[in-house]
Design an enzyme around this catalytic site. Structure first.
Site, PDB file in Angstrom:
ATOM      1  N   HIS A  25     -58.905 -11.110  18.445  1.00 10.62           N
ATOM      2  CA  HIS A  25     -58.360  -9.773  19.207  1.00 10.62           C
ATOM      3  C   HIS A  25     -58.443 -10.381  20.546  1.00 10.62           C
ATOM      4  O   HIS A  25     -57.273  -9.908  21.263  1.00 10.62           O
ATOM      5  CB  HIS A  25     -59.594  -8.767  18.825  1.00 10.62           C
ATOM      6  CG  HIS A  25     -59.170  -7.412  19.531  1.00 10.62           C
ATOM      7  ND1 HIS A  25     -58.490  -6.395  18.701  1.00 10.62           N
ATOM      8  CD2 HIS A  25     -59.542  -6.871  20.699  1.00 10.62           C
ATOM      9  CE1 HIS A  25     -58.505  -5.168  19.518  1.00 10.62           C
ATOM     10  NE2 HIS A  25     -59.221  -5.593  20.838  1.00 10.62           N
ATOM     11  N   GLU A  26     -59.546 -10.791  21.038  1.00 14.68           N
ATOM     12  CA  GLU A  26     -59.713 -10.835  22.645  1.00 14.68           C
ATOM     13  C   GLU A  26     -58.868 -11.887  22.944  1.00 14.68           C
ATOM     14  O   GLU A  26     -58.224 -11.716  24.074  1.00 14.68           O
ATOM     15  CB  GLU A  26     -61.176 -11.280  23.015  1.00 14.68           C
ATOM     16  CG  GLU A  26     -62.258 -10.174  22.467  1.00 14.68           C
ATOM     17  CD  GLU A  26     -61.874  -8.806  22.827  1.00 14.68           C
ATOM     18  OE1 GLU A  26     -61.016  -8.433  23.549  1.00 14.68           O
ATOM     19  OE2 GLU A  26     -62.577  -7.680  22.210  1.00 14.68           O
ATOM     20  N   HIS A  29     -55.329 -10.438  23.850  1.00 10.21           N
ATOM     21  CA  HIS A  29     -55.141  -9.765  24.994  1.00 10.21           C
ATOM     22  C   HIS A  29     -54.548 -10.654  26.127  1.00 10.21           C
ATOM     23  O   HIS A  29     -54.096 -10.071  27.160  1.00 10.21           O
ATOM     24  CB  HIS A  29     -56.431  -9.220  25.334  1.00 10.21           C
ATOM     25  CG  HIS A  29     -56.906  -7.781  24.667  1.00 10.21           C
ATOM     26  ND1 HIS A  29     -55.900  -6.954  24.617  1.00 10.21           N
ATOM     27  CD2 HIS A  29     -57.811  -7.359  24.199  1.00 10.21           C
ATOM     28  CE1 HIS A  29     -56.752  -5.644  24.066  1.00 10.21           C
ATOM     29  NE2 HIS A  29     -57.740  -6.008  23.712  1.00 10.21           N
ATOM     30  N   GLU A  48     -54.292  -2.248  22.679  1.00  9.66           N
ATOM     31  CA  GLU A  48     -55.218  -2.341  21.555  1.00  9.66           C
ATOM     32  C   GLU A  48     -54.448  -2.336  20.288  1.00  9.66           C
ATOM     33  O   GLU A  48     -55.232  -2.956  19.289  1.00  9.66           O
ATOM     34  CB  GLU A  48     -56.235  -0.977  21.754  1.00  9.66           C
ATOM     35  CG  GLU A  48     -57.151  -0.994  23.051  1.00  9.66           C
ATOM     36  CD  GLU A  48     -58.021  -2.248  23.504  1.00  9.66           C
ATOM     37  OE1 GLU A  48     -58.060  -3.023  22.339  1.00  9.66           O
ATOM     38  OE2 GLU A  48     -58.349  -2.576  24.353  1.00  9.66           O
TER      39      GLU A  48
END
Length: 599
Positions: A25-26, A29, A48
């Site tokens: 997920h990170e 980004h 998100e």
């Protein structure tokens, strides 16, 4: 948190998956957030939602056996509960004040964002979707963008590949999913011979038909389907659309009435599907005779839809309670999770009623085949989803008081207390919780000391949750007090976990609510700037289902309106949930009690 990044030797499948997913997920980004940044907070869902989507795709790429693509459907089902309330908000949310920021980093921007992105991937097809995304990222590199910019690039790719209805843009479709809250229930009514169906959309509300709100549907709804005489669960491209602004379309060329049809293949799009009684019965028969004909994610969505439609009053509970009979043969984690999540609502509502004994017996009869299939003996070398199933089965079986489960857990706990053995990772949560529940003060004290000793963050979390499982009210009262006391050994960021574990315990639920009301000023002062009041309120009121509890909630809000200003959304949600629960009890309790009596 450390436990989201550091993986200790011999961790459970759940802890392992959590770390991989957070890292993915990170990393996502770097593209959605860093390379291209939303112009304003309104479009935070672009960050998100995409990071939440790519956490699944990235993990799937590394660990195909984890079935992450199927697991996505569970995240969608979770957020559909929040989004089934009138107090929900659109994915794309105007923001005018810093107070509002904390409240928009919620399940809607993350999980609904993810779900509508997943839906686009299905209706545009992955190749077209990826092409549009790549062009968008290249065009806006090191710049800021809005959702309309994304729609433009996706429309361009979709038009080139002929993926959309003539003259329709991605903006036309997706604005209906991002600029208004909620989602539709699509009802399929087949006519006499089955070949023609009237397909209608209207807004799905969790408090359902008991609500007097105008429920007109106004979404662009992609309709994919398959049928018993031509089974294909792979092609999720829509055969038809219900255009935005239209409530009804008529579909022809369906199979004859004796063949089931299933719409929304893989649960790929963000809506629920209801059928006429005959079609539900055909689906139930198929599940009983050979469930594996229907794909895993689709089975999961059928169970979630049926249980949620019944909860909302769109369908009699007879239908989902008929569907779940096949679970004795179900071997997959994802459908089991959907079924137990849907049934857990009955468990929450009935826990303080006379019908609970029958419900417990009924749930244990459903669960026993799974429990005996995965067993209590655990190994972290078992297939990933078998470990997940074992965590699920043991936690439910012990919670419902299954004798063998409880005695296994207690004996493992006692052996662990005397340092004779370690508890295996996937049953830790259950063993620690059951051990504390059955072991009185001595067990509680022993776990508290291990909590202070351990350096492993995920282990600390297990202990914190287990300490809330005690059956001694005085221990739990002291525990709550410690959670909001400087220097007690419980970190400030963990106070909400302690509160949640006490509020979830049937014995101490009321005590947690009383504590929140009595100690509100102290709690606010303790948190200082870090506001978690919303989550405390959600935990304390989760099972409210009586008029008196509703009144207590109203008084609490009236007396503390200023203090609760930055948690206004949580208050609204708690009120609406309570209303829904009260209505549910009034409409369903007698019928469910009778059904359980008969079965």
């Amino acid at each position: 948190r450390e436990e989201d990044m550091l993986l200790a030797e011999g961790s459970s499948a759940g802890v392992h998956q959590r770390v991989v997913v957070v890292v993915a997920h990170e990393l996502a980004h770097q593209w959605f957030g860093n390379l291209v940044t939303p112009s304003w907070w309104t479009d935070i869902w672009l960050n998100e939602g995409f990071a939440s989507y790519l956490e699944y795709m990235g993990t799937h790429h590394m660990e195909p056996t984890w079935r992450m693509v199927d697991q996505m459907v569970l995240t969608m089902q979770d957020v559909m509960v929040d989004d089934g309330l009138l107090s929900t908000h659109p994915v794309s949310q105007p923001v005018d004040h810093p107070d509002e920021l904390d409240q928009i980093f919620d399940s809607i921007s993350y999980s609904k964002g993810m779900s509508v992105i997943r839906m686009m991937n299905h209706f545009l097809t992955e190749d077209t979707f990826r092409k549009g995304l790549t062009n968008y990222l290249n065009n806006f590199t090191y710049e800021a963008a809005t959702q309309d910019d994304l729609w433009e690039f996706l429309t361009e790719a979709a038009t080139a590949d002929n993926r959309l209805p003539v003259g329709v843009t991605v903006k036309d479709i997706m604005d209906t999913w991002t600029l208004q809250g909620g989602y539709p229930v699509v009802t399929i009514n087949r006519e006499q011979n089955g070949t023609v169906a009237v397909v209608t959309q209207k807004r799905f509300l969790l408090a359902g038909n008991s609500s007097s709100q105008d429920e007109q549907g106004n979404w662009w709804v992609p309709l994919s389907y398959t049928s018993a005489n031509d089974i294909d669960f792979n092609n999720t491209q829509p055969d038809r659309w219900i255009p935005g602004g239209e409530t009804t379309v008529v579909m022809g060329n369906l199979p004859a009435k004796e063949h089931w049809v299933i719409f929304n293949i893989q649960g790929g799009a963000y809506f629920r599907v209801n059928y006429d009684q005959d079609n539900w019965a055909l689906i139930a028969d198929q599940l009983m005779t050979e469930h594996s004909v229907i794909s895993v994610a689709t089975r999961s969505q059928l169970l979630d839809d049926a249980l949620s439609l019944a909860r909302g009053g769109y369908l009699s509970y007879d239908t989902p309670l008929e569907l779940v009979n096949y679970l004795a043969m179900e071997e997959e984690f994802v459908p089991w999770t959907s079924a137990l999540t849907g049934l857990s609502y009955l468990e929450q509502m009935l826990t303080r009623t006379a019908a609970y004994g029958n419900l417990r017996r009924y749930l244990l009869s459903l669960l026993e085949p799974l429990y005996y299939d995965v067993g209590f003996e655990d190994s972290v070398d078992d297939p990933h989803l078998d470990q997940y199933k074992r965590s699920l089965a043991t936690s439910w079986a012990c919670k419902l008081g299954h004798e063998e489960c409880v005695s296994n857990a207690v004996s493992q706990f006692e052996s662990w207390m005397t340092n004779a053995t370690e508890v295996s990772a996937n049953i830790k949560a259950t063993v620690y919780c059951t051990g504390v529940a059955e072991g009185g003060q001595e067990a509680w004290q022993a776990v508290w000391e291990r909590y202070l000793d351990t350096e492993v963050a995920s282990e600390k979390t297990h202990f914190l949750r287990a300490l809330g499982c005690s059956k001694e009210l005085w221990l739990l009262a002291g525990y709550l007090d410690m959670a909001f006391t400087e220097g007690s050994g419980i970190r400030k960021q963990d106070a909400r976990r302690v509160f949640d574990s006490v509020a979830r315990n049937d014995i101490s639920r009321t005590m947690a609510w009383t504590f929140l009301r009595n100690e509100l000023d102290r709690i606010v002062e303790y948190y200082d700037t870090f506001d978690s009041l919303g989550s405390l309120l959600t935990s304390a009121t989760a099972e409210f289902n009586t008029h008196i509890e509703k009144r207590e909630l109203e008084i609490f809000y009236e007396e503390n309106e200023d203090t609760l200003s930055s948690s206004s959304r949580s208050v609204q949600i708690a009120m609406e949930r309570t209303d829904g629960n009260i209505a549910w009890m009034e409409h369903n309790y007698d019928d469910i009690a009778k059904w359980l009596e008969d079965h």
